[in-house]
Motif scaffolding. Structure first.
Motif, mmCIF file in Angstrom:
data_model
loop_
_atom_site.group_PDB
_atom_site.id
_atom_site.type_symbol
_atom_site.label_atom_id
_atom_site.label_comp_id
_atom_site.label_asym_id
_atom_site.label_seq_id
_atom_site.Cartn_x
_atom_site.Cartn_y
_atom_site.Cartn_z
ATOM 1 N N UNK A 240 0.840 -1.210 0.000
ATOM 2 C CA UNK A 240 0.000 0.000 0.000
ATOM 3 C C UNK A 240 0.867 1.249 0.000
ATOM 4 N N UNK A 241 1.809 1.324 0.921
ATOM 5 C CA UNK A 241 2.626 2.527 0.995
ATOM 6 C C UNK A 241 3.550 2.666 -0.218
ATOM 7 N N UNK A 242 4.055 1.548 -0.726
ATOM 8 C CA UNK A 242 4.875 1.616 -1.936
ATOM 9 C C UNK A 242 4.057 2.147 -3.110
ATOM 10 N N UNK A 243 2.802 1.713 -3.214
ATOM 11 C CA UNK A 243 1.922 2.194 -4.282
ATOM 12 C C UNK A 243 1.640 3.685 -4.153
ATOM 13 N N UNK A 244 1.784 4.219 -2.954
ATOM 14 C CA UNK A 244 1.538 5.636 -2.701
ATOM 15 C C UNK A 244 2.834 6.445 -2.749
ATOM 16 N N UNK A 245 3.908 5.813 -3.249
ATOM 17 C CA UNK A 245 5.156 6.532 -3.420
ATOM 18 C C UNK A 245 5.973 6.701 -2.164
ATOM 19 N N UNK B 111 -5.129 1.958 8.115
ATOM 20 C CA UNK B 111 -4.108 2.811 8.739
ATOM 21 C C UNK B 111 -2.983 3.128 7.767
ATOM 22 N N UNK B 112 -2.648 2.176 6.908
ATOM 23 C CA UNK B 112 -1.565 2.400 5.942
ATOM 24 C C UNK B 112 -1.940 3.468 4.926
ATOM 25 N N UNK B 113 -3.179 3.446 4.442
ATOM 26 C CA UNK B 113 -3.615 4.491 3.514
ATOM 27 C C UNK B 113 -3.629 5.847 4.224
ATOM 28 N N UNK B 114 -4.027 5.857 5.488
ATOM 29 C CA UNK B 114 -3.993 7.101 6.255
ATOM 30 C C UNK B 114 -2.572 7.651 6.315
ATOM 31 N N UNK C 262 1.198 11.801 4.604
ATOM 32 C CA UNK C 262 2.534 12.127 4.104
ATOM 33 C C UNK C 262 2.468 12.893 2.783
ATOM 34 N N UNK C 263 1.436 12.639 1.994
ATOM 35 C CA UNK C 263 1.268 13.357 0.730
ATOM 36 C C UNK C 263 0.700 14.762 0.921
ATOM 37 N N UNK C 264 0.360 15.101 2.167
ATOM 38 C CA UNK C 264 -0.151 16.432 2.450
ATOM 39 C C UNK C 264 -1.655 16.551 2.456
ATOM 40 N N UNK C 265 -2.373 15.414 2.419
ATOM 41 C CA UNK C 265 -3.832 15.468 2.466
ATOM 42 C C UNK C 265 -4.301 15.954 3.835
ATOM 43 N N UNK C 266 -5.425 16.638 3.847
ATOM 44 C CA UNK C 266 -6.059 17.008 5.111
ATOM 45 C C UNK C 266 -6.633 15.754 5.763
ATOM 46 N N UNK C 267 -6.970 15.866 7.044
ATOM 47 C CA UNK C 267 -7.525 14.712 7.752
ATOM 48 C C UNK C 267 -8.798 14.179 7.089
ATOM 49 N N UNK D 285 -10.129 8.765 1.539
ATOM 50 C CA UNK D 285 -9.320 7.865 0.710
ATOM 51 C C UNK D 285 -9.228 6.488 1.358
ATOM 52 N N UNK D 286 -8.999 6.457 2.664
ATOM 53 C CA UNK D 286 -8.825 5.176 3.344
ATOM 54 C C UNK D 286 -10.119 4.365 3.353
ATOM 55 N N UNK D 287 -11.229 5.021 3.655
ATOM 56 C CA UNK D 287 -12.519 4.317 3.686
ATOM 57 C C UNK D 287 -12.886 3.824 2.294
ATOM 58 N N UNK D 288 -12.693 4.656 1.285
ATOM 59 C CA UNK D 288 -13.028 4.244 -0.076
ATOM 60 C C UNK D 288 -12.171 3.059 -0.517
ATOM 61 N N UNK D 289 -10.898 3.076 -0.139
ATOM 62 C CA UNK D 289 -10.021 1.977 -0.530
ATOM 63 C C UNK D 289 -10.471 0.666 0.113
ATOM 64 N N UNK D 290 -10.790 0.703 1.403
ATOM 65 C CA UNK D 290 -11.238 -0.514 2.083
ATOM 66 C C UNK D 290 -12.556 -0.993 1.493
#
Length: 291
Positions: free
Chosen positions: A29-34, A227-230, A235-240, A246-251
Motif C-alpha cells: 500500500x505505501x509503496x503504491x503511494x510513493x 491505517x496504511x492508507x492514512x 505524508x502526501x499532504x492530504x487534510x484529515x 481515501x482510506x474508507x473508499x479503498x477498504x
C-alpha cells in the motif's frame, strides 16, 4: 530539516507469511503511494493469527540490534508507524525508537492493536493494554477500533454508544497525547447497514465522520490497510477528512472486489486487485463535519 526525496517510513509490525495482514499489507500500500517502507518486524508468523496452529517467532531480542544498525547508517524517517507488537516489552523499544529518531520530526502513527468485537486478542492481557497507553502518548495520530478505544479508556465496549459519548471518548484519547484520533468500526446507531469512522483534530477542534456501507463479510488485515492508507495520505499532504475519505473508499473497494469471489475470508481482501486505485485522483465524496 530536509525531507527525503521519497518519503521514508519505519514500519514496526509483524510479518505474516500467509494471509494479507501486517507488513504484507503495509508494504504494497505505501509503496503504491510513493513511500519507501523500512520494515522493523516485531515477529515472524507462518500465517496471521486468524488461521489456527500458526508458527510464530518473537523478534523482541533482535529489534535493538537492527535499530542500532540503522543508527550507524544515519537513517532518518518522515514517519514512524507501529502496529501489532508481539510482546508488552516491545512497547518500551518502540517508545525509545521514536525518541531516538525524533531529530527529523517524523509523523508518528500508532495503530494500537489490542482486540476486536469487545475482546482482547488471545495473545494480549491487561499488561499490554497499560503499555499501549504509554505508546499512544508518544503518537501524533492513533487509529484504534471501537474495542481498542474502550480498552485504552478502561470503558466497556458498547456497540450502541451515542455520538455524544463517543466524542467524549475521542477527546479523552486526545488528552493522552495524540493530535489526531481516529476510531474505526463505529456502528451507526440502530442501522445494521453501515458503520462509521470518527476522527478528531486537536489543532482545529473539529470532528469528522465518514460512513462505510455494510457488506456481510469480515476480512482480517483491513485495519492494517486502513491505517496504511492514512499514513500515505497524510505524508502526501492530504487534510484529515480527505485522508479519511481515501482510506474508507479503498477498504470499501477492496471488500467489494473480494466479496464476489469464492475466497476464504481469512486470507484477507484481494489487495492486488485494488492497489492501482491508490494512484488515481482522490474522489471526495463522503466526509462529514460534525457539530
Amino acid at each position: 530539516m530536509k525531507r527525503n526525496s521519497v518519503p521514508r517510513v519505519a514500519a514496526i509490525h509483524d510479518l505474516s507469511g500467509f494471509g494479507r495482514a501486517s507488513l504484507t499489507v503495509v508494504i504494497p500500500i505505501l509503496s503504491s503511494m510513493g513511500v519507501q517502507v523500512c520494515p522493523l518486524p516485531t515477529a515472524v508468523l507462518s500465517s496471521h493469527s486468524a488461521f489456527p496452529n500458526f508458527h510464530a517467532v518473537d523478534l523482541s531480542k533482535d529489534l535493538q540490534p537492527m535499530i542500532d544498525h540503522w543508527k550507524e547508517l544515519e537513517v532518518d524517517f518522515d514517519a514512524i508507524y507501529s502496529g501489532y507488537l508481539g510482546a508488552a516489552s516491545q512497547v518500551d523499544t518502540v517508545v525509545q525508537f521514536i525518541q531516538d529518531f525524533s531529530k527529523s520530526d517524523p509523523l508518528v502513527v500508532v495503530d494500537p492493536v489490542l482486540g476486536d468485537n469487545g475482546k482482547l486478542y488471545t495473545a494480549f492481557n491487561s499488561e499490554m493494554v497499560e503499555k499501549m497507553k504509554e505508546l499512544v502518548s508518544s503518537a501524533d495520530v492513533i487509529t484504534p477500533n471501537l474495542t481498542e478505544a474502550a480498552f485504552l479508556l478502561n470503558e466497556k465496549h458498547n456497540k450502541g454508544i451515542e455520538l455524544s459519548e463517543l466524542k467524549e471518548w475521542v477527546l479523552r484519547l486526545a488528552d493522552l497525547g495524540p493530535e489526531k484520533v481516529i476510531i474505526t468500526s463505529v456502528p451507526n446507531g440502530d442501522s445494521r447497514n453501515n458503520s462509521s469512522v470518527i476522527a478528531y483534530n486537536k489543532v482545529d477542534h473539529r470532528f469528522w465522520r465518514v460512513g462505510c456501507d455494510y457488506i456481510p463479510a469480515h476480512y482480517p488485515g483491513t485495519g492494517d490497510a486502513f491505517a496504511s492508507v492514512m499514513v500515505g495520505s497524510l505524508l502526501q499532504g492530504d487534510s484529515l477528512p480527505i485522508a479519511l475519505d481515501r482510506a474508507v473508499q479503498f477498504i470499501s473497494m477492496g471488500v467489494r472486489a473480494t466479496f464476489g469471489h469464492n475466497h476464504r475470508p481469512t486470507e484477507g481482501i484481494l489487495l492486488e486487485k485494488v492497489l492501482p486505485s491508490l494512484s488515481a485522483p482522490v474522489q471526495i465524496s463522503s466526509y462529514q463535519l460534525l457539530d
